[in-house]
Design an enzyme around this catalytic site. Structure first.
Site, PDB file in Angstrom:
ATOM      1  N   ARG A   1       0.834  -1.198   0.000  1.00 44.58           N
ATOM      2  CA  ARG A   1       0.000   0.000   0.000  1.00 44.58           C
ATOM      3  C   ARG A   1       0.868   1.248   0.000  1.00 44.58           C
ATOM      4  O   ARG A   1       0.518   2.280  -0.587  1.00 44.58           O
ATOM      5  CB  ARG A   1      -0.923  -0.012   1.223  1.00 44.58           C
ATOM      6  CG  ARG A   1      -1.998  -1.096   1.186  1.00 44.58           C
ATOM      7  CD  ARG A   1      -2.885  -1.016   2.430  1.00 44.58           C
ATOM      8  NE  ARG A   1      -3.978  -1.998   2.410  1.00 44.58           N
ATOM      9  CZ  ARG A   1      -3.891  -3.210   2.913  1.00 44.58           C
ATOM     10  NH1 ARG A   1      -2.769  -3.604   3.493  1.00 44.58           N
ATOM     11  NH2 ARG A   1      -4.920  -4.035   2.870  1.00 44.58           N
TER      12      ARG A   1
ATOM     13  N   ASP B   1     -11.164  -4.483   7.525  1.00 44.45           N
ATOM     14  CA  ASP B   1     -10.280  -5.440   8.185  1.00 44.45           C
ATOM     15  C   ASP B   1     -11.056  -6.322   9.160  1.00 44.45           C
ATOM     16  O   ASP B   1     -10.827  -7.538   9.235  1.00 44.45           O
ATOM     17  CB  ASP B   1      -9.163  -4.693   8.930  1.00 44.45           C
ATOM     18  CG  ASP B   1      -8.267  -3.902   7.989  1.00 44.45           C
ATOM     19  OD1 ASP B   1      -8.095  -4.331   6.840  1.00 44.45           O
ATOM     20  OD2 ASP B   1      -7.758  -2.846   8.411  1.00 44.45           O
TER      21      ASP B   1
ATOM     22  N   ARG C   1     -13.099  -8.917   7.221  1.00 43.16           N
ATOM     23  CA  ARG C   1     -12.278 -10.053   6.787  1.00 43.16           C
ATOM     24  C   ARG C   1     -12.029 -11.005   7.953  1.00 43.16           C
ATOM     25  O   ARG C   1     -12.143 -12.229   7.804  1.00 43.16           O
ATOM     26  CB  ARG C   1     -10.954  -9.533   6.209  1.00 43.16           C
ATOM     27  CG  ARG C   1     -11.115  -8.924   4.823  1.00 43.16           C
ATOM     28  CD  ARG C   1      -9.869  -8.234   4.326  1.00 43.16           C
ATOM     29  NE  ARG C   1     -10.032  -7.868   2.911  1.00 43.16           N
ATOM     30  CZ  ARG C   1      -9.338  -6.918   2.297  1.00 43.16           C
ATOM     31  NH1 ARG C   1      -8.428  -6.221   2.977  1.00 43.16           N
ATOM     32  NH2 ARG C   1      -9.544  -6.663   1.025  1.00 43.16           N
TER      33      ARG C   1
ATOM     34  N   HIS D   1      -3.934   0.745   8.498  1.00 45.28           N
ATOM     35  CA  HIS D   1      -4.444  -0.190   7.492  1.00 45.28           C
ATOM     36  C   HIS D   1      -3.261  -0.700   6.675  1.00 45.28           C
ATOM     37  O   HIS D   1      -2.896  -0.156   5.651  1.00 45.28           O
ATOM     38  CB  HIS D   1      -5.451   0.520   6.586  1.00 45.28           C
ATOM     39  CG  HIS D   1      -6.109  -0.395   5.597  1.00 45.28           C
ATOM     40  ND1 HIS D   1      -6.742  -1.554   5.955  1.00 45.28           N
ATOM     41  CD2 HIS D   1      -6.236  -0.298   4.254  1.00 45.28           C
ATOM     42  CE1 HIS D   1      -7.236  -2.135   4.872  1.00 45.28           C
ATOM     43  NE2 HIS D   1      -6.937  -1.392   3.825  1.00 45.28           N
TER      44      HIS D   1
END
Length: 326
Positions: free
Chosen positions: A102, A162, A165, A189
């Site tokens: 990221r 998150d 998931r 994140h």
């Protein structure tokens, strides 16, 4: 037969919410379509690609008679069409490709988000901004600094995704209904996010009482790697169904003033011992954005993990400041 044009929607007392989604890629289009299906607002979908937002917006609207939702979807490249938005969702930016972290996206996406934010402030000065673009913690920081908005109205979407998931992995592991599973993931994140097994439950029972430490650790690790796992599988893109659904859960809490307790990327001013950075923490989310930050009592190990996550966020912020000179 004659049909009067005047309708209930013309009443001065009627106000249908307006949501702008910036970026008509997979995440943006998915979020826009879900907002329309839930009839949360009328939607403006904006993108720099000529014809893409217009085509996708028209396609979505033409689905409304089949699905049965009353919400308009307009595609445009003109920010004037976004004027007066109640909520602006920023998904614009370059998506992750295999082998990219990221953080690799930082230098490209910070300029995109800064430019978008300037337009948002110009046309919708009273809106709430919800940032989805990665690297999330740096992008929402960029939007805050460029907008000059109070911290309550500039929020990042990460913790909901998150946590979703983690919930999915727990439900699969235990073969139970996803409806009975809750989970908390704090921090930045990225690879340093902090799943909290103690606060992750099945019908109120902590997963630490239902699974071995090894299985709990495996679920936590898979949660941290959740985005990268999908990137590896897709090979030419990144996740969008779960991110789109996650941002809409936050959007619904804001647009309906629901007072939901959701993990948001919030700008902290002393909470959790953090000052001047965005971190994922549980927040009460309502009509004007973040109404309060909820501080959990963390163990020494959890606090250490959160500090490690903060260190990664600090580095991102330093990189942003070096690029943008706010």
């Amino acid at each position: 037969m004659r049909w009067s044009k005047k309708s209930g929607n013309d009443s001065p007392a009627f106000h249908r919410k307006k949501v702008t989604v910036v970026g008509a890629g997979n995440v943006g289009a998915t979020a826009a379509f879900m907002v329309a299906q839930k009839e949360l607002a009328n939607i403006v979908l904006i993108d720099v690609m000529d014809g893409v937002p217009q085509g996708k917006g028209l396609d979505m609207y033409e689905a409304s008679p089949v699905i049965g939702f009353d919400a308009t979807v307009m595609g445009t490249q003109d920010y004037a069409d976004t004027a007066g938005s109640d909520l602006v969702i920023i998904t614009a930016g370059v998506a992750r490709k295999p082998g990219m972290s990221r953080d690799d996206l930082l230098s490209v996406n910070v300029n995109i988000v800064a430019g978008v934010t300037e337009q948002i402030v110009r046309y919708s000065p009273d809106c709430v901004i919800l940032v989805v673009t990665n690297p999330l913690d740096a992008m929402v920081y960029t939007a805050l600094k460029v907008s000059g908005f109070p911290r309550e109205r500039v929020i990042g979407m990460a913790g909901v995704l998150d946590s979703a998931r983690m919930r999915a992995f727990i439900a699969s592991e235990l073969d139970v209904s996803i409806e009975d599973v809750s989970a908390f993931v704090l921090g930045g994140h990225g690879d340093t996010m902090v799943p909290l097994p103690r606060y992750s439950t099945v019908a109120g029972i902590p997963i630490t009482e239902l699974l071995s430490p090894e299985r709990v650790a495996a679920i936590c690790q898979r949660t941290a790697d959740g985005g990268a796992e999908i990137v590896r599988l897709l090979k030419t893109g990144s996740a969008y169904y779960a991110p789109g659904a996650s941002v809409v859960e936050m959007a619904e809490a804001i647009l309906k003033d629901k007072k939901r307790i959701l993990t948001c990327a919030a700008y902290l001013e002393g909470e959790y011992g953090v000052d001047g950075y965005y971190l994922g923490v549980p927040c009460k989310l309502g009509g004007r954005g973040i109404e309060s930050v909820i501080e959990l009592d963390l163990t020494a190990d959890e606090q250490q993990q959160l500090e490690q996550s903060l260190a990664a966020v600090r580095q991102l912020v330093r990189d942003v400041d070096a690029l943008e000179h706010f």
